[in-house]
Design an enzyme around this catalytic site. Sequence first.
Site, short mmCIF file in Angstrom:
data_model
loop_
_atom_site.label_atom_id
_atom_site.label_comp_id
_atom_site.label_asym_id
_atom_site.label_seq_id
_atom_site.Cartn_x
_atom_site.Cartn_y
_atom_site.Cartn_z
N LYS A 1 -14.13 -0.13 -4.13
CA LYS A 1 -15.27 0.21 -3.28
C LYS A 1 -16.35 0.90 -4.11
O LYS A 1 -17.54 0.60 -3.98
CB LYS A 1 -14.84 1.15 -2.15
N GLU B 1 0.83 -1.22 0.00
CA GLU B 1 0.00 0.00 0.00
C GLU B 1 0.85 1.26 0.00
O GLU B 1 0.42 2.30 -0.46
CB GLU B 1 -0.91 0.01 1.24
N HIS C 1 8.43 -26.65 -1.54
CA HIS C 1 7.78 -27.75 -2.26
C HIS C 1 6.64 -27.25 -3.14
O HIS C 1 5.87 -28.04 -3.66
CB HIS C 1 7.30 -28.79 -1.25
O1 PA5 Z 1 -3.87 1.04 5.81
C1 PA5 Z 1 -4.99 1.46 5.65
O2 PA5 Z 1 -5.24 2.66 5.73
C2 PA5 Z 1 -6.13 0.52 5.36
O3 PA5 Z 1 -5.72 -0.79 5.31
C3 PA5 Z 1 -7.18 0.64 6.43
O4 PA5 Z 1 -6.59 0.32 7.67
C4 PA5 Z 1 -8.34 -0.28 6.17
O5 PA5 Z 1 -8.89 0.03 4.94
C5 PA5 Z 1 -9.38 -0.16 7.26
O6 PA5 Z 1 -9.85 1.15 7.37
P1 PA5 Z 1 -10.69 1.60 8.62
O7 PA5 Z 1 -9.82 1.45 9.82
O8 PA5 Z 1 -11.05 3.03 8.38
O9 PA5 Z 1 -11.91 0.71 8.68
#
Ligand code: PA5
Length: 444
Positions: free
Chosen positions: A420, A285, A306
């Site tokens: 989303k 990310e 394996h």
């Molecule tokens: O790293 C990030 O920002 C995402 O992985 C969020 O943690 C994830 O989408 C969850 O978001 P939230 O805590 O707002 O539900």
Amino acid sequence: MSVSFNGKHLEQFVSANEYAALYPQVEVAHNLLESKSGPGNDFLGWVDLPRDYDKEEFARIKAAAARIREDSDVLVVIGIGGSYLGARAVIEAVKGQMYNSTGKTGLQIFFVGNSISPDYFQDILDCCKGKRFSINMISKSGTTTEPALAFRVLRKVLEEQVGPEEAKKRIYATTDRARGTLKQLADAEGWETFVVPDDVGGRFSVLSAVGLLPIACAGCDIEALMAGAETGRQKFSVLSADNDCYKYAAVRNILYRKGKSVELMACYEPNFTMMNEWYKQLFGESEGKDQKGLMPTSVIFSTDLHSMGQFVQDGARMLFETVVDVKNPGRDVFLDPIEGNFDGLNFLSGQNMSVVNRKAMEGTILAHNDGGVPIGVIQVDSLSEADLGELIYFYERACAISGYLLGVNPFDQPGVESYKKNMFALLGKPGYEDRKAELEAKLN
Ligand code: PA5
């Protein structure tokens, strides 16, 4: 020296000159981080978190964990991405993947809201049936679909089981300090709340209440975890060509610029599986944007030797390997000789299984090196809380420096929104009508 980076098996692929040539850029990246003047600079709360964390909240976390361990048989942790991976990673690394069946946490802990699978969710509901359970709902935004859906259902089950008033004492919300629907709801209902700091993004939040409450509930020592992270902060924040964290960040970028597009994180401890998942989110990310970035992948060896071993040894030469060498396993198994030696393995007897695991690692490193795979080794003394804290900080800091070297903002994740929007449109969310028609035309 519990966490370090060993570049010996990189020597034939990355020369000292290359590191020296990149080092001025490491200095720039370090200064951007320290002066908080780089891209994403409003999300740098993690940098000094091991020192500056909220001590009052920390005490409340410990008290809440003690209460949950006393009044519950099961804790259901709801969250996705950064609101889930770190907690699960630390719990499994410290207590083992099998902690729920071995009773090593003294409390069963299940994670939901990290998928939309009804089948998986029903399994967890079955595990809560007839048990005293509590919920830790973790969502910074409070509106993420996966955890919000899980919370709706679980909250109802809990309220039906113990009544609405008792349920209020068994719901713990970890969310934004002041904003968001979950915070409003929690305040209205009287649930105890914990904070996802404003300046800490999800994937950097494991050392905040996001990770700490579930980790403490598992009976892990969160003081030691934070102390280890503070050791890491002091060790890896130093601007020096000898900083192992910066060496790792630099080497990743040198190899990327030479055409290696995949980093394979390999560990010989299955209990590290979720740490690998956490690493993948952290780096994926942070760096995978603007059509750039190393693709983070992972394996557990010797298991995956394996399955993936053939590719790593002999497939497309697109990857480098980073081995996490855990020096001391939590426990060992002594190998006795057997009568008849039917499997021919008596030559291994009279020693511990950890020795065999280590020789497998050493042999594999050399074989993969011979196959043209550059290999860096992250060494960590053990998977204790303190060593994991240091390792977590090592990864977080390396990720930030590596992202700046790559020329991206390591602290945003704009790409996550695309699926989303499509999902909401296809589900008929009001306001998405045009998009729905457009997408359905493409699907049909
Ligand atoms: O790293 C990030 O920002 C995402 O992985 C969020 O943690 C994830 O989408 C969850 O978001 P939230 O805590 O707002 O539900």
